[in-house]
Design an enzyme around this catalytic site. Structure first.
Site, PDB file in Angstrom:
ATOM      1  N   SER A   1     -48.995  83.222 -29.255  1.00  0.00           N
ATOM      2  CA  SER A   1     -47.599  83.585 -29.035  1.00  0.00           C
ATOM      3  C   SER A   1     -46.846  83.739 -30.349  1.00  0.00           C
ATOM      4  O   SER A   1     -47.137  83.030 -31.324  1.00  0.00           O
ATOM      5  CB  SER A   1     -46.907  82.513 -28.186  1.00  0.00           C
ATOM      6  OG  SER A   1     -45.512  82.741 -28.100  1.00  0.00           O
TER       7      SER A   1
ATOM      8  N   TYR B   1     -43.776  74.309 -26.777  1.00  0.00           N
ATOM      9  CA  TYR B   1     -44.590  75.452 -26.357  1.00  0.00           C
ATOM     10  C   TYR B   1     -45.174  76.154 -27.581  1.00  0.00           C
ATOM     11  O   TYR B   1     -46.389  76.404 -27.664  1.00  0.00           O
ATOM     12  CB  TYR B   1     -43.763  76.436 -25.526  1.00  0.00           C
ATOM     13  CG  TYR B   1     -44.439  77.777 -25.367  1.00  0.00           C
ATOM     14  CD1 TYR B   1     -45.539  77.926 -24.527  1.00  0.00           C
ATOM     15  CD2 TYR B   1     -43.999  78.900 -26.067  1.00  0.00           C
ATOM     16  CE1 TYR B   1     -46.186  79.153 -24.395  1.00  0.00           C
ATOM     17  CE2 TYR B   1     -44.628  80.121 -25.943  1.00  0.00           C
ATOM     18  CZ  TYR B   1     -45.722  80.249 -25.113  1.00  0.00           C
ATOM     19  OH  TYR B   1     -46.363  81.457 -24.987  1.00  0.00           O
TER      20      TYR B   1
ATOM     21  N   LYS C   1     -42.075  84.953 -12.616  1.00  0.00           N
ATOM     22  CA  LYS C   1     -41.802  84.118 -13.787  1.00  0.00           C
ATOM     23  C   LYS C   1     -40.402  83.507 -13.792  1.00  0.00           C
ATOM     24  O   LYS C   1     -40.088  82.671 -14.647  1.00  0.00           O
ATOM     25  CB  LYS C   1     -42.018  84.926 -15.076  1.00  0.00           C
ATOM     26  CG  LYS C   1     -43.465  85.337 -15.288  1.00  0.00           C
ATOM     27  CD  LYS C   1     -43.666  86.031 -16.621  1.00  0.00           C
ATOM     28  CE  LYS C   1     -43.470  85.071 -17.769  1.00  0.00           C
ATOM     29  NZ  LYS C   1     -43.759  85.697 -19.077  1.00  0.00           N
TER      30      LYS C   1
ATOM     31  N   HIS D   1     -34.473  90.937 -15.815  1.00  0.00           N
ATOM     32  CA  HIS D   1     -33.210  90.325 -15.401  1.00  0.00           C
ATOM     33  C   HIS D   1     -32.064  91.332 -15.421  1.00  0.00           C
ATOM     34  O   HIS D   1     -31.205  91.330 -14.529  1.00  0.00           O
ATOM     35  CB  HIS D   1     -32.892  89.129 -16.290  1.00  0.00           C
ATOM     36  CG  HIS D   1     -33.774  87.943 -16.036  1.00  0.00           C
ATOM     37  ND1 HIS D   1     -33.796  87.279 -14.821  1.00  0.00           N
ATOM     38  CD2 HIS D   1     -34.676  87.315 -16.828  1.00  0.00           C
ATOM     39  CE1 HIS D   1     -34.666  86.288 -14.880  1.00  0.00           C
ATOM     40  NE2 HIS D   1     -35.219  86.280 -16.081  1.00  0.00           N
TER      41      HIS D   1
END
Length: 339
Positions: free
Chosen positions: A117, A140, A186, A195
């Protein structure tokens, strides 16, 4: 027949990778996931797979060789919620399971292509795959970074050897801001484009953060990458087993959130037969609204990301990435067709 494993198979990127493999006629695919969130099954319905295993049993069974000869594992399974505060859960899920999977792959002679990531960079302003630039802002990002570091240690910095002396390919992809079809499960971690599409459909406007971090309203910059491009690069490395390493996977071009909003609104306006508008006109008419930056995100938010693609290009991968205008417009049209 080539047997492939995809973890996180019912998730966003995993599902799209299976679709890409199916398009090549590959369907001996073992799908691995956790369907506690039952609606995720919808991401598997139209795919061709040979078997499904729950994540709770897969890792041990794979380590014992019960799946036979596996050519490659696309490891997309992870907790991707950057707001998750349970560090033990995050580390067990994203780091511990991945380490075990790596060792099993090396033992079985299977190639490992895994999801890292861009969160590994965190507070850095340089997005090049080097330790000096890696400053995660949350657990994360740290969970992903620690596995990358483990791969550097196990495989050698240049990934030219493996810990057990085999030559099985190991590739880590540092995904930037991925968007595209099949991310509906998600929730809050779905892309900005997702969104904004739903905001505009329900409220007739799109909401963006106001000024923050030295950037004006909606002007924070991210490297937005279309999921089709992510799949294409994964499959390029699948086709080139001689290349290993950790690579950025973004478009290589930072664009402001305003560009995403403009692409969303103008695509939907176009479907209604309405003319495209400038950002200034959208703001003036209330089609784009700026809201105060959330306190919960202060100090944990990347205001700028842009993948340095020099390492990727150095392998010979010359894939051309979609910009926001093209990729988001295509995605919005797909979502509208599903409505």
């Amino acid at each position: 027949m080539t047997r492939i494993v995809v973890t996180g198979a019912a998730g966003f990127i995993g599902r799209n990778i299976i679709q890409g493999l199916n398009a090549r006629g590959l369907d001996d695919i073992i799908a691995v996931d956790d369907l506690t969130q039952g609606d995720k099954f919808r991401n598997l319905v139209d795919l061709k797979i040979s078997d499904y295993l729950d994540a709770s049993v897969f890792y041990e069974q794979f380590a014992h060789g019960s799946m036979g000869q596996v050519e490659a594992v696309f490891h997309e399974g992870a907790c991707s919620d950057t707001m998750e505060s349970n560090g033990k859960y995050m580390m067990d899920n994203n780091y511990g399971l991945s380490v075990g999977l790596f060792h099993a792959c090396q033992k079985r002679g299977a190639r490992l292509l895994y999801a890292s990531s861009a969160a590994t960079y965190g507070g850095s302003e340089v997005f090049k795959e080097e330790p000096a630039n890696e400053r995660p802002l949350n657990v994360y990002g740290y969970s992903k970074l620690l596995f990358d570091q483990r791969m550097r240690r196990e495989c050698g910095v240049d990934f030219k050897r493996s810990v057990v002396g085999k030559t099985s390919q190991v590739v880590g992809f540092r995904y930037f801001n991925v968007y595209g079809p099949h991310e509906q499960h998600k929730g809050r971690m779905a892309s900005v484009a997702y969104h904004q599409f739903h905001q505009f459909q329900t409220e007739g406007r799109v909401k963006l953060f106001a000024d923050y971090g030295g950037y004006g309203p909606g002007a924070q910059l991210r490297d937005f990458v279309f999921v089709d491009d992510v799949v294409a690069v994964n499959l390029w490395f699948f086709d080139h087993p001689g290349h290993s390493g950790i690579f950025n996977l973004g478009s290589g071009q930072a664009q402001p959130f305003n560009d995403v909003a403009q692409a969303v609104v103008n695509t939907l306006r176009g479907q209604r037969g309405e003319p495209a508008q400038s950002l200034a006109d959208m703001v003036a008419q209330g089609l784009v609204e700026y809201i105060p930056f959330p306190e919960a995100l202060r100090g944990k938010y990347q205001c700028y990301t842009q993948a340095d693609l020099s390492a990727l290009r150095g392998t010979g991968c010359d894939h051309v990435f979609a910009d926001v205008q093209r990729g988001v417009s295509q995605y919005v049209a797909w979502m509208a067709a599903q409505s």
